[in-house]
Design a protein around this motif. Structure first.
Motif, PDB file in Angstrom:
ATOM      1  N   ILE A 168       0.857  -1.196   0.000  1.00  0.00           N
ATOM      2  CA  ILE A 168       0.000   0.000   0.000  1.00  0.00           C
ATOM      3  C   ILE A 168       0.886   1.237   0.000  1.00  0.00           C
ATOM      4  CG2 ILE A 168      -1.763   1.327   1.239  1.00  0.00           C
ATOM      5  CD1 ILE A 168      -2.605  -1.308   2.603  1.00  0.00           C
ATOM      6  N   VAL A 169       0.605   2.163  -0.898  1.00  0.00           N
ATOM      7  CA  VAL A 169       1.216   3.496  -0.879  1.00  0.00           C
ATOM      8  C   VAL A 169       0.073   4.488  -0.732  1.00  0.00           C
ATOM      9  CG1 VAL A 169       2.621   5.180  -2.106  1.00  0.00           C
ATOM     10  CG2 VAL A 169       3.092   2.750  -2.389  1.00  0.00           C
ATOM     11  N   GLN A 170       0.103   5.323   0.317  1.00  0.00           N
ATOM     12  CA  GLN A 170      -1.009   6.230   0.555  1.00  0.00           C
ATOM     13  C   GLN A 170      -0.516   7.600   1.004  1.00  0.00           C
ATOM     14  OE1 GLN A 170      -3.457   4.480   3.619  1.00  0.00           O
ATOM     15  NE2 GLN A 170      -1.935   4.752   5.212  1.00  0.00           N
ATOM     16  N   SER A 171      -1.363   8.612   0.749  1.00  0.00           N
ATOM     17  CA  SER A 171      -0.987   9.988   1.096  1.00  0.00           C
ATOM     18  C   SER A 171      -2.237  10.832   1.317  1.00  0.00           C
ATOM     19  CB  SER A 171      -0.140  10.595  -0.030  1.00  0.00           C
ATOM     20  OG  SER A 171       0.180  11.937   0.261  1.00  0.00           O
ATOM     21  N   ASP A 172      -2.113  11.856   2.165  1.00  0.00           N
ATOM     22  CA  ASP A 172      -3.174  12.853   2.289  1.00  0.00           C
ATOM     23  C   ASP A 172      -2.868  14.079   1.440  1.00  0.00           C
ATOM     24  OD1 ASP A 172      -1.131  14.096   3.657  1.00  0.00           O
ATOM     25  OD2 ASP A 172      -2.189  14.248   5.567  1.00  0.00           O
ATOM     26  N   PHE A 173      -1.780  13.981   0.630  1.00  0.00           N
ATOM     27  CA  PHE A 173      -1.356  15.033  -0.291  1.00  0.00           C
ATOM     28  C   PHE A 173      -1.079  16.355   0.448  1.00  0.00           C
ATOM     29  CE2 PHE A 173      -4.004  12.038  -2.608  1.00  0.00           C
ATOM     30  CZ  PHE A 173      -3.146  11.657  -3.612  1.00  0.00           C
ATOM     31  N   SER A 174      -0.673  16.198   1.705  1.00  0.00           N
ATOM     32  CA  SER A 174      -0.343  17.375   2.506  1.00  0.00           C
ATOM     33  C   SER A 174       0.901  17.098   3.346  1.00  0.00           C
ATOM     34  CB  SER A 174      -1.529  17.762   3.399  1.00  0.00           C
ATOM     35  OG  SER A 174      -1.227  18.924   4.131  1.00  0.00           O
ATOM     36  N   TYR A 175       0.725  16.443   4.491  1.00  0.00           N
ATOM     37  CA  TYR A 175       1.829  16.229   5.423  1.00  0.00           C
ATOM     38  C   TYR A 175       2.189  14.764   5.648  1.00  0.00           C
ATOM     39  CZ  TYR A 175       0.617  21.055   6.590  1.00  0.00           C
ATOM     40  OH  TYR A 175       0.329  22.393   6.525  1.00  0.00           O
ATOM     41  N   ASN A 176       1.370  13.848   5.139  1.00  0.00           N
ATOM     42  CA  ASN A 176       1.558  12.439   5.473  1.00  0.00           C
ATOM     43  C   ASN A 176       1.568  11.563   4.225  1.00  0.00           C
ATOM     44  OD1 ASN A 176       1.209  12.503   8.604  1.00  0.00           O
ATOM     45  ND2 ASN A 176      -0.517  13.688   7.820  1.00  0.00           N
ATOM     46  N   ALA A 221       5.195  -4.132   7.961  1.00  0.00           N
ATOM     47  CA  ALA A 221       5.984  -2.971   8.362  1.00  0.00           C
ATOM     48  C   ALA A 221       5.625  -1.778   7.486  1.00  0.00           C
ATOM     49  CB  ALA A 221       7.477  -3.266   8.259  1.00  0.00           C
ATOM     50  N   SER A 222       5.938  -0.577   7.979  1.00  0.00           N
ATOM     51  CA  SER A 222       5.646   0.638   7.223  1.00  0.00           C
ATOM     52  C   SER A 222       6.740   1.672   7.440  1.00  0.00           C
ATOM     53  CB  SER A 222       4.297   1.230   7.645  1.00  0.00           C
ATOM     54  OG  SER A 222       4.329   1.636   9.005  1.00  0.00           O
ATOM     55  N   VAL A 223       6.939   2.509   6.422  1.00  0.00           N
ATOM     56  CA  VAL A 223       7.831   3.660   6.513  1.00  0.00           C
ATOM     57  C   VAL A 223       7.095   4.853   5.920  1.00  0.00           C
ATOM     58  CG1 VAL A 223       9.973   2.316   6.387  1.00  0.00           C
ATOM     59  CG2 VAL A 223       8.897   3.128   4.281  1.00  0.00           C
ATOM     60  N   GLY A 224       7.552   6.055   6.248  1.00  0.00           N
ATOM     61  CA  GLY A 224       6.892   7.225   5.679  1.00  0.00           C
ATOM     62  C   GLY A 224       7.475   8.533   6.147  1.00  0.00           C
ATOM     63  N   ARG A 225       6.839   9.609   5.708  1.00  0.00           N
ATOM     64  CA  ARG A 225       7.100  10.963   6.189  1.00  0.00           C
ATOM     65  C   ARG A 225       5.781  11.487   6.715  1.00  0.00           C
ATOM     66  NH1 ARG A 225      11.865  13.361   4.909  1.00  0.00           N
ATOM     67  NH2 ARG A 225      10.985  15.452   4.973  1.00  0.00           N
ATOM     68  N   GLU A 226       5.755  11.771   8.025  1.00  0.00           N
ATOM     69  CA  GLU A 226       4.472  12.056   8.660  1.00  0.00           C
ATOM     70  C   GLU A 226       4.527  13.251   9.600  1.00  0.00           C
ATOM     71  OE1 GLU A 226       2.105   8.525   9.945  1.00  0.00           O
ATOM     72  OE2 GLU A 226       3.999   7.468   9.681  1.00  0.00           O
ATOM     73  N   GLU A 227       3.350  13.734   9.897  1.00  0.00           N
ATOM     74  CA  GLU A 227       3.159  14.771  10.905  1.00  0.00           C
ATOM     75  C   GLU A 227       3.194  14.138  12.293  1.00  0.00           C
ATOM     76  OE1 GLU A 227      -0.558  17.620  12.428  1.00  0.00           O
ATOM     77  OE2 GLU A 227      -0.736  16.388  10.630  1.00  0.00           O
ATOM     78  N   GLY A 256       7.283  16.451   8.306  1.00  0.00           N
ATOM     79  CA  GLY A 256       8.402  15.856   7.575  1.00  0.00           C
ATOM     80  C   GLY A 256       9.212  14.871   8.375  1.00  0.00           C
ATOM     81  N   ASN A 257       8.600  14.235   9.373  1.00  0.00           N
ATOM     82  CA  ASN A 257       9.313  13.268  10.203  1.00  0.00           C
ATOM     83  C   ASN A 257       9.421  11.919   9.492  1.00  0.00           C
ATOM     84  OD1 ASN A 257       9.357  14.870  12.899  1.00  0.00           O
ATOM     85  ND2 ASN A 257       7.204  14.912  12.285  1.00  0.00           N
ATOM     86  N   ASN A 258      10.626  11.376   9.431  1.00  0.00           N
ATOM     87  CA  ASN A 258      10.806  10.031   8.894  1.00  0.00           C
ATOM     88  C   ASN A 258      10.334   9.022   9.924  1.00  0.00           C
ATOM     89  OD1 ASN A 258      12.020  10.902   6.463  1.00  0.00           O
ATOM     90  ND2 ASN A 258      13.982  11.153   7.516  1.00  0.00           N
ATOM     91  N   THR A 259       9.396   8.155   9.530  1.00  0.00           N
ATOM     92  CA  THR A 259       8.783   7.237  10.480  1.00  0.00           C
ATOM     93  C   THR A 259       9.008   5.785  10.089  1.00  0.00           C
ATOM     94  OG1 THR A 259       6.659   7.348   9.309  1.00  0.00           O
ATOM     95  CG2 THR A 259       7.006   8.891  11.130  1.00  0.00           C
ATOM     96  N   LEU A 260       8.987   4.941  11.116  1.00  0.00           N
ATOM     97  CA  LEU A 260       9.085   3.492  10.944  1.00  0.00           C
ATOM     98  C   LEU A 260       8.098   2.858  11.900  1.00  0.00           C
ATOM     99  CD1 LEU A 260      10.510   0.875   9.933  1.00  0.00           C
ATOM    100  CD2 LEU A 260      12.111   1.164  11.848  1.00  0.00           C
TER     101      LEU A 260
END
Length: 204
Positions: free
Chosen positions: A60-68, A94-100, A116-120
């Motif tokens: 799954i690749v998902q976004s709110d087209f803003s911060y996440n 598992a998941s990775v991303g850039r999130e608020e 812009g936090n790198n998350t795991l």
């Protein structure tokens, strides 16, 4: 959102009875997923690939087209509910991303937001799916436990997915049977060749 989710689940169950005759299973499917939680809605692209009977890998690749924006890989176990076309499934990944991130400061009753936090994180998933007339519908709940980069550390998301069946299950099974037959034939041919060679070597 809960009302719509319950409605979707009931619809899948009712269609599952109809799908006993007209539904079809899948080997590969891809489509869109709408996810919703307290932080907002996210639109995503989802792909499912059956690895073996009852086991599927989902990306799954998902976004709110803003911060996440997040990427998820999940290994799922599928079991029939009313038929092989209507399944319930569960899994983890598992998941990775850039999130608020929203951190609560209890001393002054404030919330500190960073972007812009790198998350795991670690994901879990449970859902119901129906494959009908070449389309796969599913409703799921996907909790996420964050390890690095985000507050709050726990976030649960309800998702509704619609996927097109790219490879039918019977075609995938046929290809696997063909590969298995070819492998057995090669092994058999190799055995006979070795046997003939051994007899040739024994001749004076």
């Amino acid at each position: 959102m809960l009302k719509y989710t319950l409605t979707a689940v009931l619809t899948l169950l009712l269609l599952g009875c109809y799908g006993l005759t007209y539904g079809q299973s899948y080997g590969t499917s891809a489509g869109l997923r709408l996810g919703n939680n307290d932080q907002g809605r996210m639109l995503g692209f989802t792909v499912q690939q059956r690895l073996k009977k009852g086991v599927t890998l989902e990306g799954i690749v998902q976004s709110d087209f803003s911060y996440n924006t997040t990427i998820h890989a999940l290994l799922e176990r599928h079991r029939p509910l009313l038929s092989k076309r209507l399944n319930y499934y569960y899994g983890a990944g598992a998941s990775v991303g850039r999130e608020e991130s929203r951190e609560k400061v209890s001393e002054n009753m404030q919330i500190i937001r960073t972007y812009g936090n790198n998350t795991l994180g670690v994901d879990f998933i449970a859902g119901v799916e129906l494959t009908l007339l070449g389309v796969n519908f599913s409703v799921d709940y996907k909790p996420n436990v964050n390890i690095v980069g985000r507050q709050p550390w726990y976030s649960g998301q309800v998702g509704i997915s619609v996927r097109s069946v790219l490879v039918k299950g019977n075609k995938q099974n046929k290809k696997r049977r063909q590969k298995a037959r070819m492998k057995r034939k090669r092994n058999s041919d190799g055995f006979f060749h070795n046997l003939i060679d051994s007899f040739k070597k024994k001749k004076p």
